[in-house]
Scaffold this active site. Structure first.
Site, PDB file in Angstrom:
ATOM      1  N   GLY A 239       2.217 -17.033 -18.557  1.00 40.27           N
ATOM      2  CA  GLY A 239       1.154 -17.988 -18.823  1.00 40.27           C
ATOM      3  C   GLY A 239       0.853 -19.001 -17.738  1.00 40.27           C
ATOM      4  O   GLY A 239      -0.147 -19.721 -17.845  1.00 40.27           O
ATOM      5  N   GLU A 273       7.969 -14.091 -18.005  1.00 43.58           N
ATOM      6  CA  GLU A 273       7.115 -12.901 -17.935  1.00 43.58           C
ATOM      7  C   GLU A 273       5.815 -13.232 -17.201  1.00 43.58           C
ATOM      8  O   GLU A 273       4.726 -13.071 -17.746  1.00 43.58           O
ATOM      9  CB  GLU A 273       6.797 -12.414 -19.354  1.00 43.58           C
ATOM     10  N   GLY A 275       2.593 -12.955 -14.970  1.00 42.07           N
ATOM     11  CA  GLY A 275       1.724 -11.895 -14.457  1.00 42.07           C
ATOM     12  C   GLY A 275       0.728 -12.484 -13.488  1.00 42.07           C
ATOM     13  O   GLY A 275       0.805 -12.332 -12.267  1.00 42.07           O
ATOM     14  N   ARG A 276      -0.197 -13.279 -14.054  1.00 41.32           N
ATOM     15  CA  ARG A 276      -1.303 -13.823 -13.273  1.00 41.32           C
ATOM     16  C   ARG A 276      -0.830 -14.625 -12.062  1.00 41.32           C
ATOM     17  O   ARG A 276      -1.388 -14.523 -10.971  1.00 41.32           O
ATOM     18  CB  ARG A 276      -2.134 -14.732 -14.190  1.00 41.32           C
ATOM     19  N   ARG A 312     -13.639  -9.755 -16.187  1.00 39.64           N
ATOM     20  CA  ARG A 312     -13.288 -11.104 -16.630  1.00 39.64           C
ATOM     21  C   ARG A 312     -14.509 -12.023 -16.791  1.00 39.64           C
ATOM     22  O   ARG A 312     -14.607 -12.739 -17.790  1.00 39.64           O
ATOM     23  CB  ARG A 312     -12.247 -11.739 -15.695  1.00 39.64           C
ATOM     24  N   TYR A 316     -14.787 -13.300 -20.517  1.00 42.55           N
ATOM     25  CA  TYR A 316     -14.321 -14.672 -20.769  1.00 42.55           C
ATOM     26  C   TYR A 316     -15.197 -15.716 -20.081  1.00 42.55           C
ATOM     27  O   TYR A 316     -14.808 -16.888 -20.027  1.00 42.55           O
ATOM     28  CB  TYR A 316     -12.892 -14.884 -20.233  1.00 42.55           C
ATOM     29  N   CYS A 355     -25.882  -1.127 -16.527  1.00 44.30           N
ATOM     30  CA  CYS A 355     -27.033  -1.424 -17.383  1.00 44.30           C
ATOM     31  C   CYS A 355     -26.649  -2.303 -18.562  1.00 44.30           C
ATOM     32  O   CYS A 355     -26.594  -1.843 -19.716  1.00 44.30           O
ATOM     33  CB  CYS A 355     -27.653  -0.126 -17.864  1.00 44.30           C
ATOM     34  N   GLU A 356     -26.327  -3.544 -18.294  1.00 39.23           N
ATOM     35  CA  GLU A 356     -25.967  -4.535 -19.311  1.00 39.23           C
ATOM     36  C   GLU A 356     -26.330  -5.896 -18.748  1.00 39.23           C
ATOM     37  O   GLU A 356     -26.031  -6.177 -17.580  1.00 39.23           O
ATOM     38  CB  GLU A 356     -24.437  -4.584 -19.530  1.00 39.23           C
ATOM     39  N   TYR A 384      -5.415  -8.824 -13.836  1.00 40.83           N
ATOM     40  CA  TYR A 384      -6.408  -8.494 -14.861  1.00 40.83           C
ATOM     41  C   TYR A 384      -7.738  -8.083 -14.228  1.00 40.83           C
ATOM     42  O   TYR A 384      -8.804  -8.338 -14.782  1.00 40.83           O
ATOM     43  CB  TYR A 384      -6.569  -9.652 -15.869  1.00 40.83           C
TER      44      TYR A 384
HETATM   45  N1  LLP Z   1       3.963 -11.986 -21.823  1.00 42.37           N
HETATM   46  C1  LLP Z   1       3.193 -11.653 -22.872  1.00 42.37           C
HETATM   47  C2  LLP Z   1       3.838 -11.380 -24.159  1.00 42.37           C
HETATM   48  C3  LLP Z   1       1.797 -11.597 -22.724  1.00 42.37           C
HETATM   49  O1  LLP Z   1       1.037 -11.283 -23.775  1.00 42.37           O
HETATM   50  C4  LLP Z   1       1.204 -11.865 -21.469  1.00 42.37           C
HETATM   51  C5  LLP Z   1      -0.233 -11.783 -21.276  1.00 42.37           C
HETATM   52  C6  LLP Z   1       2.060 -12.178 -20.389  1.00 42.37           C
HETATM   53  C7  LLP Z   1       3.428 -12.237 -20.615  1.00 42.37           C
HETATM   54  C8  LLP Z   1       1.546 -12.481 -19.005  1.00 42.37           C
HETATM   55  O2  LLP Z   1       0.778 -13.641 -19.018  1.00 42.37           O
HETATM   56  P1  LLP Z   1       0.303 -14.317 -17.632  1.00 42.37           P
HETATM   57  O3  LLP Z   1       1.532 -14.837 -16.919  1.00 42.37           O
HETATM   58  O4  LLP Z   1      -0.385 -13.280 -16.840  1.00 42.37           O
HETATM   59  O5  LLP Z   1      -0.598 -15.401 -18.055  1.00 42.37           O
HETATM   60  N2  LLP Z   1      -6.917 -10.384 -19.671  1.00 42.37           N
HETATM   61  C9  LLP Z   1      -6.749 -11.820 -19.735  1.00 42.37           C
HETATM   62  C10 LLP Z   1      -5.313 -12.235 -19.843  1.00 42.37           C
HETATM   63  C11 LLP Z   1      -4.603 -11.617 -21.034  1.00 42.37           C
HETATM   64  C12 LLP Z   1      -3.164 -12.032 -21.113  1.00 42.37           C
HETATM   65  C13 LLP Z   1      -2.439 -11.199 -22.109  1.00 42.37           C
HETATM   66  N3  LLP Z   1      -1.048 -11.473 -22.209  1.00 42.37           N
HETATM   67  C14 LLP Z   1      -7.416 -12.431 -18.501  1.00 42.37           C
HETATM   68  O6  LLP Z   1      -7.982 -11.703 -17.703  1.00 42.37           O
HETATM   69  O7  LLP Z   1      -7.430 -13.661 -18.347  1.00 42.37           O
END
Ligand code: LLP
Length: 433
Positions: A239, A273, A275-276, A312, A316, A355-356, A384
């Site tokens: 997150g 965890e 990601g982003r 995205r 969003y 086409c959107e 993402y």
């Molecule tokens: N752990 C769990 C259980 C999650 O559901 C997620 C993301 C993460 C870790 C990784 O979160 P991060 O560190 O990346 O914030 N597609 C959306 C984001 C969806 C996130 C889903 N879960 C976007 O493009 O903003």
């Protein structure tokens, strides 16, 4: 040096001119910086070092095999949500024993595959899932390690689609319920509860939601332990937010300051965890202008990256910086503040060929005059981005390039029409005549 930077009006990824990559590999093109990926991973490992963290890169953010391999080689563990992602981790040389498996809808086949692979633990989201994991584990003569996913009911103040830790979320269980569920775990011989899991949302740019959540977690762990569960892992999820516009992101060390002392008091090891925060600003998308068009007051830049490449903005209304790869003399690179007047620019909608009406990458965005053939960089697209790409409008997905210093290599080739039509072609009836 910033991994993506301008030099003599030209955008570079590390030491490679982005224009050269676009020339060589075509557009749309995803480009990642190895240095940026590792810098982010190491910043997290370092900031949380006191807790010997297991930094589980969230594969859903970017699942390219070569990126996973690179991260694994540098000590990353992984967070997966499907047996497909687990298979990617294994293929890339990641350690299943350092992989956590989350997700609200794990099938029996996925549970079995994960137990066989020897995942570190399942993050369990419901009572029904507990029963399923218990059954599958017993049928295999195994005991499955689990963590309960708990909603601490804090507001992460992020987009409603990516906010997950509130009570009414489909993810996890609320705290009162978790205590009851934990008691039930003792009656399930196929399970051993070794952790607590939370993930409160994504793109979080303040520390308060983490401070609130971790405090509730500390308290819950002592109650779980009082029930007899050997809780050894505190999983705070992902997150951490990144700078899409400029100054909005917090440093990793700011998050660490509120998390580390509290988790330390439990004696647990920490799982994260992210990601982003690892992949987001380590990648960008490059596109080429196909046409420019004015419609009434509006100027449209129609370029070859579309919502199918980066969804995205459409999904969003998220903001990605967009700026030319070659900056006309006299313009900054790219401006720190897109809200301010930028001389030499006019507002444009940056759109794709799909086409959107929702097919846009940026709206009313100040850009200098651009022409057919010019290249645009869409920043902060490393997380993402490619993972959410589709073949809508029968558009092959982009190639992906990984840059290291002055070297660039393809880590996913551009799809061909054969790739797209292949799974259908054998079912065609013979053509008449
Ligand atoms: N752990 C769990 C259980 C999650 O559901 C997620 C993301 C993460 C870790 C990784 O979160 P991060 O560190 O990346 O914030 N597609 C959306 C984001 C969806 C996130 C889903 N879960 C976007 O493009 O903003």
């Amino acid at each position: 040096m910033e991994p993506f930077h301008y030099q003599d009006h030209q955008l570079y990824c590390e030491s490679v001119p982005v224009a050269r990559l676009a020339e060589t590999y075509g557009t749309p093109l995803y480009i990642y910086s190895r240095a940026a990926l590792l810098e982010q991973l190491q910043a997290i490992q370092h900031a949380f070092a006191a807790l010997k963290p297991l930094v589980c890169f969230s594969v859903k953010a970017n699942s390219n095999l070569s990126l996973l391999q690179l991260l694994a080689e540098h000590g990353s563990a992984f967070d997966v949500v499907s047996s497909g992602e687990l298979h990617r981790v294994q293929t890339a040389g990641g350690d299943p024993g350092k992989t956590v498996f989350a997700g609200v809808g794990k099938t029996d086949a996925e549970i079995k595959a994960a137990i066989e692979a020897g995942v570190l633990m399942f993050n369990v989201e419901s009572e029904a899932e507990l029963e399923a994991i218990n059954q599958v584990a017993l049928s295999m003569g195994r005991v499955a390690p689990i963590a309960l996913r708990v909603n601490p009911d804090v507001d992460p103040k992020t987009h409603r689609y990516i906010s997950t830790g509130k009570k009414q979320s489909k993810f996890g269980m609320d705290i009162e319920r978790a205590e009851r569920v934990a008691r039930h775990v003792q009656a399930l011989p196929g399970l051993e509860m070794i952790g607590l899991h939370m993930h409160i949302g994504s793109q979080i740019t303040t520390v308060e939601p983490y401070a609130g959540a971790v405090a509730k977690g500390v308290d819950l762990i002592s109650r779980f332990r009082a029930q007899g569960h050997p809780i050894a892992w505190f999983n705070m999820g992902g997150g951490f937010g990144i700078a899409y516009r400029g100054p909005e992101a917090k440093a990793i060390s700011d998050f660490a300051k509120v998390i580390v002392p509290q988790v330390e008091s439990t004696g647990c090891r920490l799982v994260l965890e992210p990601g982003r925060v690892i992949a987001g600003n380590s990648g960008l998308l490059v596109s080429r202008v196909i046409f420019t068009k004015t419609s009434g007051e509006k100027t449209f830049l129609i370029q070859d990256a579309a919502m199918n490449d980066l969804i995205r903005p459409a999904l969003y209304e998220s903001f990605h910086k967009v700026w030319p790869v070659s900056v006309p003399a006299g313009l900054p690179a790219p401006p720190a503040d897109f809200e301010a007047e930028i001389p030499g620019t006019a507002p444009c909608d940056v759109v794709g060929p799909v086409c959107e009406s929702g097919d846009f990458l940026a709206k009313d965005r100040p850009l200098p005059p651009l022409h057919r053939g010019d290249l645009l960089a869409i920043f902060s697209a490393g997380a993402y981005g490619m993972v959410m790409a589709s073949n809508y409008n029968t558009r092959p997905r982009a190639a992906e390039i990984l840059v290291e210093g002055d070297q660039a290599r393809v880590v996913r080739r551009r799809e061909t029409l054969d790739d797209l039509l292949g799974p259908e072609q054998e079912f065609l009836k013979p053509h008449a005549g």
